[in-house]
Write an enzyme that holds these catalytic residues in place. Structure first.
Site, PDB file in Angstrom:
ATOM      1  N   CYS A   1       0.821  -1.221   0.000  1.00 42.73           N
ATOM      2  CA  CYS A   1       0.000   0.000   0.000  1.00 42.73           C
ATOM      3  C   CYS A   1       0.860   1.278   0.000  1.00 42.73           C
ATOM      4  O   CYS A   1       1.440   1.618  -1.005  1.00 42.73           O
ATOM      5  CB  CYS A   1      -0.984  -0.033   1.173  1.00 42.73           C
ATOM      6  SG  CYS A   1      -2.301   1.173   0.997  1.00 42.73           S
TER       7      CYS A   1
ATOM      8  N   SER B   1      -0.341 -13.368  38.612  1.00 43.45           N
ATOM      9  CA  SER B   1      -1.697 -12.818  38.768  1.00 43.45           C
ATOM     10  C   SER B   1      -2.775 -13.887  38.649  1.00 43.45           C
ATOM     11  O   SER B   1      -3.939 -13.617  38.890  1.00 43.45           O
ATOM     12  CB  SER B   1      -1.928 -11.770  37.693  1.00 43.45           C
ATOM     13  OG  SER B   1      -2.019 -12.411  36.425  1.00 43.45           O
ATOM     14  N   GLY B   2      -2.381 -15.081  38.213  1.00 45.88           N
ATOM     15  CA  GLY B   2      -3.388 -16.096  37.909  1.00 45.88           C
ATOM     16  C   GLY B   2      -3.758 -16.065  36.438  1.00 45.88           C
ATOM     17  O   GLY B   2      -4.437 -16.955  35.940  1.00 45.88           O
ATOM     18  N   GLY B   3      -3.304 -15.047  35.725  1.00 49.18           N
ATOM     19  CA  GLY B   3      -3.593 -14.919  34.293  1.00 49.18           C
ATOM     20  C   GLY B   3      -2.583 -15.674  33.446  1.00 49.18           C
ATOM     21  O   GLY B   3      -1.579 -16.192  33.949  1.00 49.18           O
ATOM     22  N   VAL B   4      -2.874 -15.712  32.140  1.00 48.72           N
ATOM     23  CA  VAL B   4      -2.073 -16.512  31.216  1.00 48.72           C
ATOM     24  C   VAL B   4      -0.640 -15.976  31.087  1.00 48.72           C
ATOM     25  O   VAL B   4       0.333 -16.737  31.166  1.00 48.72           O
ATOM     26  CB  VAL B   4      -2.744 -16.528  29.820  1.00 48.72           C
ATOM     27  CG1 VAL B   4      -1.893 -17.287  28.818  1.00 48.72           C
ATOM     28  CG2 VAL B   4      -4.124 -17.141  29.912  1.00 48.72           C
ATOM     29  N   ASP B   5      -0.497 -14.658  30.902  1.00 46.78           N
ATOM     30  CA  ASP B   5       0.825 -14.106  30.586  1.00 46.78           C
ATOM     31  C   ASP B   5       1.830 -14.310  31.719  1.00 46.78           C
ATOM     32  O   ASP B   5       2.941 -14.800  31.492  1.00 46.78           O
ATOM     33  CB  ASP B   5       0.728 -12.610  30.257  1.00 46.78           C
ATOM     34  CG  ASP B   5      -0.204 -12.353  29.086  1.00 46.78           C
ATOM     35  OD1 ASP B   5      -0.479 -13.312  28.341  1.00 46.78           O
ATOM     36  OD2 ASP B   5      -0.664 -11.211  28.932  1.00 46.78           O
ATOM     37  N   SER B   6       1.438 -13.948  32.934  1.00 44.78           N
ATOM     38  CA  SER B   6       2.413 -14.070  34.023  1.00 44.78           C
ATOM     39  C   SER B   6       2.718 -15.545  34.299  1.00 44.78           C
ATOM     40  O   SER B   6       3.842 -15.901  34.647  1.00 44.78           O
ATOM     41  CB  SER B   6       1.933 -13.351  35.293  1.00 44.78           C
ATOM     42  OG  SER B   6       0.771 -13.942  35.816  1.00 44.78           O
TER      43      SER B   6
ATOM     44  N   GLU C   1      -2.441  -8.838   4.384  1.00 44.24           N
ATOM     45  CA  GLU C   1      -2.497  -9.226   5.804  1.00 44.24           C
ATOM     46  C   GLU C   1      -3.914  -9.353   6.339  1.00 44.24           C
ATOM     47  O   GLU C   1      -4.117  -9.942   7.405  1.00 44.24           O
ATOM     48  CB  GLU C   1      -1.700  -8.215   6.652  1.00 44.24           C
ATOM     49  CG  GLU C   1      -2.257  -6.793   6.724  1.00 44.24           C
ATOM     50  CD  GLU C   1      -1.822  -5.890   5.575  1.00 44.24           C
ATOM     51  OE1 GLU C   1      -1.454  -6.428   4.510  1.00 44.24           O
ATOM     52  OE2 GLU C   1      -1.882  -4.656   5.722  1.00 44.24           O
TER      53      GLU C   1
ATOM     54  N   HIS D   1      -3.939  -5.201   0.544  1.00 43.66           N
ATOM     55  CA  HIS D   1      -3.437  -5.622   1.861  1.00 43.66           C
ATOM     56  C   HIS D   1      -3.487  -7.147   2.004  1.00 43.66           C
ATOM     57  O   HIS D   1      -4.554  -7.697   2.265  1.00 43.66           O
ATOM     58  CB  HIS D   1      -4.262  -4.971   2.970  1.00 43.66           C
ATOM     59  CG  HIS D   1      -4.020  -3.502   3.080  1.00 43.66           C
ATOM     60  ND1 HIS D   1      -3.045  -2.965   3.881  1.00 43.66           N
ATOM     61  CD2 HIS D   1      -4.597  -2.456   2.440  1.00 43.66           C
ATOM     62  CE1 HIS D   1      -3.037  -1.656   3.751  1.00 43.66           C
ATOM     63  NE2 HIS D   1      -3.976  -1.312   2.886  1.00 43.66           N
TER      64      HIS D   1
END
Ligand code: XMP
Length: 511
Positions: free
Chosen positions: A80, A222-227, A170, A168
């Site tokens: 583009c 934190s109990g979350g996925v990332d940490s 993508e 595009h």
């Protein structure tokens, strides 16, 4: 093993992250860098993609990348704005389009034998989004494809592995976009498709070992996925030198602190659970403004975390679960490298006095890649598939002031709702769900008694990133069953409503 790398130079297009997503889906490692802050080690990249842009090459503020180490020296795909830039400054001509060129178009090939379009059929649907158009191709260019409204839809430069496309590849609506990226990156540029979760784990563990050595690292779980995924990676690399701290702010889901802590211990993590519920409740006493609540919770977290971190002798590193979208946001074309982490980020505001060096093992990967990496390390799929949950937890789902009794009520309601979603196989088709405790009482009748009790609102949304969201059309039978169960079992609640607002204008959380 050295990974092949692809460089994406960003000109501020809304789709730049999508280019990276598609490239990663091909198991190819790539990095996004702003065009005005290119990486120093450009020679390490095997191919380059120039993104689109909201800017025009004809305007006053033309974005000028320095392509001296790229153009003609390595394979380059200009998308583009990139394609227009190449044309405008290399002997071609760019002018405003006569017709609107947004949305669907179909390719017709001028040179169908090109590797660039291999396995892509005549008429293939592509997605356009531009208001300028290339009237004349640059010097030495050869036209590859056109659409009904765009004559110069794709071209290549003779004697270079330079390709340019107006559409595009993508976006998902460009049906063969991924094939086209594969043709360019694999068949033309010879990039190896070796970027897999396993290879990521191996290289990340090796680089953590090298970076951190025998030092001690502290990490807030934190109990979350990332940490969690960050912790498991670090644990693989440095074992007991990783000190995890899991704080109960008293605003977690029912039994979450106990259950998740046990799960972390079962995973072999060196984790300390700190129950600071009372401290948080005290800090929140009488606070009703949502932003003040966030501040109070954030500050209390920093205090607790800091107290705990000081008890670990000689700790020198702080690990964070930062992921790639946060990084891209903070080094964007407009934001510049110094733009700060968003205030949503739980541990972004740690005070300077902690003076710890930062290690962020997930800073180059996207959310779904975090999940794949987690799965490849054997983390429980249930933990990896958990809905997002805000740092301030139930604190921003209890409208108005927070008391221990209100937390108890909301925990019960939330547990009935979330467990119900799981039992009925609905949990995984919802992006995020939760309950809000409203600051009103309503009149009810239970038996022969008049009641005057709390109202709760249930919210379930579908989304991909939380930026926009729509409410989920949960089956009436499910809502009916859930409402009955809540009213019959949770003392203090006599009315349940379901939130049917989209975002925008309504946010996902009520506060
Ligand atoms: P909203 O309510 O802004 O939420 O539509 C979008 C996503 O962000 C989460 N959220 C937060 N996460 N700290 C967090 O860590 C916060 O203060 C916060 N506020 C909202 C929300 O749960 C949703 O996933």
């Amino acid at each position: 093993m050295q990974q092949d790398k692809v460089l994406i130079l960003d000109f501020g297009s809304q789709y730049t992250q999508l280019i990276a997503r598609r490239v990663r889906e091909l198991n190819i490692y790539c990095e996004i860098h702003p065009y005005n802050h290119p990486p120093k080690n450009q020679s390490e990249f095997k191919a380059v993609i120039l993104s689109g842009s909201p800017n025009s090459v004809r305007g006053e503020n033309v974005l000028h990348p320095d392509l001296s180490e790229i153009r003609g020296k390595k394979p380059m795909l200009a998308v583009c704005y990139g394609a227009q830039y190449l044309a405008h400054f290399s002997g071609g001509k760019v002018a405003p389009s006569n017709t609107r060129e947004y949305g669907r178009a179909n390719l017709s090939f001028i040179k169908s034998d090109e590797t660039f379009f291999e396995n892509i059929s005549e008429g293939s649907q592509v997605w356009m989004s531009h208001s300028d158009t290339i009237k004349e191709l640059p010097t030495n260019a050869k036209l590859l494809a056109s659409t009904k409204d765009v004559e110069n839809a794709a071209y290549t430069i003779d004697g270079e592995t330079t390709f340019a496309i107006q559409f595009h590849p993508e976006v998902y609506h460009s049906k063969d976009g991924k094939q086209l990226l594969e043709n360019f990156l694999v068949k033309i540029a010879g990039v190896a498709q070796t970027w897999t979760p396993d290879s990521f784990v191996d290289s990340t563990v090796a680089s953590i070992k090298e970076k951190v050595g025998n030092d001690k690292v502290v990490l807030g779980l934190s109990g979350g996925v990332d940490s969690t995924v960050a912790a498991v990676l670090l644990n693989k690399a440095i074992g007991k030198n990783l000190y995890c701290i899991f704080v109960n702010n008293g605003l977690l889901r029912k039994d979450e602190f106990k259950n998740v802590l046990a799960q972390y211990e079962g995973m072999g993590l060196n984790v300390k659970g700190v129950d600071a519920s009372k401290r948080f409740l005290k800090a929140l006493k009488g606070v009703t403004d949502p932003e003040q609540k966030r501040k109070a919770i954030g500050n209390a977290f920093i205090e607790v975390f800091d107290d705990e971190a000081h008890q670990i002798k000689d700790v020198t590193w702080l690990a964070q679960g930062t992921i790639y979208p946060d990084v891209i946001e903070s080094v964007s074309v407009n934001g510049g490298p110094s733009a700060t982490i968003k205030s949503h980020h739980n541990v972004g505001g740690l005070p300077d006095f902690m003076k710890l060096k930062i290690v962020e093992p997930l800073r180059m990967i996207f959310k779904d890649e975090v999940r794949r990496v987690g799965a490849s390390m054997g983390i429980d799929p249930e933990l990896l598939g958990r809905h997002p949950f805000p740092g301030p937890g139930l604190g921003i789902r209890i409208l108005g002031d927070i008391t221990a009794e209100k937390v108890r009520i909301l925990q019960e309601v939330d547990a009935i709702f979330i467990n119900g979603l799981k039992e009925d196989g609905l949990y995984n088709s919802v992006w995020q769900a939760g309950a809000m405790l409203l600051p009103v009482n309503s009149v009810g009748v239970m038996g022969d008694e008049r009641t005057y009790e709390k109202v709760v609102a249930l919210r379930a949304v579908e989304s991909t990133d939380g930026m926009t969201a729509d409410w989920v059309n949960l089956p009436y039978e499910f809502l009916q069953k859930t409402s009955n169960k809540i009213i019959n079992n949770v003392k203090g609640v006599n009315r349940v409503v379901y939130d049917i607002s989209s975002k925008p204008p309504a946010t996902i959380e009520w506060e």
